[in-house]
Design an enzyme around this catalytic site. Structure first.
Site, PDB file in Angstrom:
ATOM      1  N   HIS A 107      40.123  30.854  41.429  1.00 28.98           N
ATOM      2  CA  HIS A 107      38.724  30.814  41.865  1.00 28.98           C
ATOM      3  C   HIS A 107      37.808  30.675  40.658  1.00 28.98           C
ATOM      4  O   HIS A 107      38.232  30.815  39.503  1.00 28.98           O
ATOM      5  CB  HIS A 107      38.366  32.083  42.641  1.00 28.98           C
ATOM      6  CG  HIS A 107      38.423  33.319  41.801  1.00 28.98           C
ATOM      7  ND1 HIS A 107      39.599  33.927  41.445  1.00 28.98           N
ATOM      8  CD2 HIS A 107      37.442  34.059  41.226  1.00 28.98           C
ATOM      9  CE1 HIS A 107      39.349  34.977  40.693  1.00 28.98           C
ATOM     10  NE2 HIS A 107      38.041  35.079  40.537  1.00 28.98           N
ATOM     11  N   ASP A 109      33.806  32.140  39.565  1.00 33.95           N
ATOM     12  CA  ASP A 109      33.104  33.346  40.020  1.00 33.95           C
ATOM     13  C   ASP A 109      31.791  33.092  40.766  1.00 33.95           C
ATOM     14  O   ASP A 109      30.967  32.272  40.343  1.00 33.95           O
ATOM     15  CB  ASP A 109      32.860  34.275  38.829  1.00 33.95           C
ATOM     16  CG  ASP A 109      34.158  34.891  38.360  1.00 33.95           C
ATOM     17  OD1 ASP A 109      35.055  35.104  39.207  1.00 33.95           O
ATOM     18  OD2 ASP A 109      34.293  35.155  37.153  1.00 33.95           O
ATOM     19  N   HIS A 265      40.163  30.657  37.295  1.00 33.81           N
ATOM     20  CA  HIS A 265      41.048  31.673  36.729  1.00 33.81           C
ATOM     21  C   HIS A 265      41.780  32.404  37.835  1.00 33.81           C
ATOM     22  O   HIS A 265      41.406  32.316  39.016  1.00 33.81           O
ATOM     23  CB  HIS A 265      40.275  32.645  35.832  1.00 33.81           C
ATOM     24  CG  HIS A 265      39.129  33.307  36.516  1.00 33.81           C
ATOM     25  ND1 HIS A 265      37.924  32.684  36.705  1.00 33.81           N
ATOM     26  CD2 HIS A 265      39.005  34.537  37.076  1.00 33.81           C
ATOM     27  CE1 HIS A 265      37.099  33.495  37.339  1.00 33.81           C
ATOM     28  NE2 HIS A 265      37.738  34.636  37.586  1.00 33.81           N
ATOM     29  N   ARG A 280      33.537  44.186  33.749  1.00 32.12           N
ATOM     30  CA  ARG A 280      33.211  42.770  33.988  1.00 32.12           C
ATOM     31  C   ARG A 280      31.714  42.584  34.173  1.00 32.12           C
ATOM     32  O   ARG A 280      31.069  43.314  34.930  1.00 32.12           O
ATOM     33  CB  ARG A 280      33.934  42.332  35.254  1.00 32.12           C
ATOM     34  CG  ARG A 280      33.752  40.912  35.726  1.00 32.12           C
ATOM     35  CD  ARG A 280      34.472  40.820  37.068  1.00 32.12           C
ATOM     36  NE  ARG A 280      34.582  39.497  37.630  1.00 32.12           N
ATOM     37  CZ  ARG A 280      33.656  38.959  38.419  1.00 32.12           C
ATOM     38  NH1 ARG A 280      32.553  39.607  38.685  1.00 32.12           N
ATOM     39  NH2 ARG A 280      33.865  37.777  38.947  1.00 32.12           N
TER      40      ARG A 280
END
Ligand code: SIN
Length: 289
Positions: A107, A109, A265, A280
């Site tokens: 995917h 983000d 990723h 994150r």
């Protein structure tokens, strides 16, 4: 030059980790503000390598946010609450009893948002003894290796990226609850739940075209899911070809920074019952064109 380094830099050193994308950057301490000339080289390294990695970084949520703000505003995740006191920092903690992981599919983000995240910074607090690597894939290459006929076909099509439901029909809340313990799922505003985006996007800084087909794409605009499925499957499988990828091995203190505008990723879930804890932050991006 030995083929592993990029064009010479003055303040940083880069070492590629694969042929397709990805480089380790050395000579930088991200815990402190970076002088403009160093920052300019880090920017260049990201554009050249698509994903860059730093080792042995002593980060805190405040330091991570300060580094991220060099690239612009923070993109707050609409579905998952941040850490206490840090709504813009997600803690991704996979503990011994957790069977699923966060990000365990290909995917890019926050693709479901009208202006998806430009980049993501992921810092490793705890890494499993083995496993838990992350794969990255170069979507410039994915586009450039398509035939002229396919490029012409998909050049005018938009994919509909959906955020509150996985492709197998599970709701986001169910996936989150089963994925990482301790998550708080948020009710995302309507405009953050589904967005049309071109299947081929142009990078606003490099001007290069890339394939934009993350796992959030459920169907193609003006088509049924059944009609869309063969083309989505073809492009999605193509975008993951091994020769487009690199694989990063995490250690405590490693930080990855990837460009969501030209990469995908995949967080590998291969370390039960090991634990992995990451922080994150995502940087706001433009509307893809
Ligand atoms: C993500 O998909 O943002 C997380 C990737 C990872 O944990 O390796």
């Amino acid at each position: 030059m030995d083929g592993l380094s990029n064009a010479p830099y003055r303040y940083i050193e880069t070492r590629k980790i694969a042929g397709a994308l990805g480089a380790e950057v050395h000579g930088v301490n991200l815990a402190e503000p970076l002088p403009p000339e160093v920052l300019a080289e880090v920017r260049q390294a990201l554009l050249e390598n698509l994903v860059i990695f730093f080792r042995d970084q002593d980060m805190t949520p405040d330091r991570l946010l300060a580094f991220a703000r060099n690239w612009g505003e923070i993109h707050r995740h609409p579905y998952i609450a941040g850490m206490p006191g840090y709504p813009d920092v997600l803690e991704l903690a996979k503990k011994a009893g957790d069977t699923r992981n966060f990000g365990g599919d290909w995917h890019t983000d926050q693709m479901f948002a009208p202006r998806p995240a430009m980049g993501t910074m992921l810092w490793c607090k705890t890494a499993p003894d083995a496993g838990g690597d992350t794969l990255f894939s170069n979507q410039y290459l994915a586009y450039e290796t398509l035939s002229d006929g396919m490029k012409a076909l998909i050049g005018t099509i938009r994919g509909i990226a959906v955020g509150d439901k996985k492709k197998n029909g599970q709701t986001r809340a169910a996936v989150n609850a089963a994925t990482v313990s301790g998550y708080t799922t948020l009710e995302a505003p309507a405009e953050m739940r589904r967005s049309p985006h071109p299947l081929v996007r142009t990078h606003p800084e490099t001007g290069r075209k890339s394939l934009y087909i993350g796992g959030h794409v459920h169907y193609l605009e003006n088509m049924t899911e059944e009609e869309s499925e063969p083309l989505i499957s073809y492009l999605y499988n193509h975008s993951q070809r091994p020769d487009f990828t690199c694989r990063f091995r995490w250690e405590a203190g490693s930080l990855a920074f990837w460009d969501n505008r030209c990469t995908m990723h995949f967080a590998i879930n291969d370390y039960p019952p090991g634990t992995r804890m990451m922080h994150r932050v995502t940087v706001a991006g433009d509307e893809p064109f």
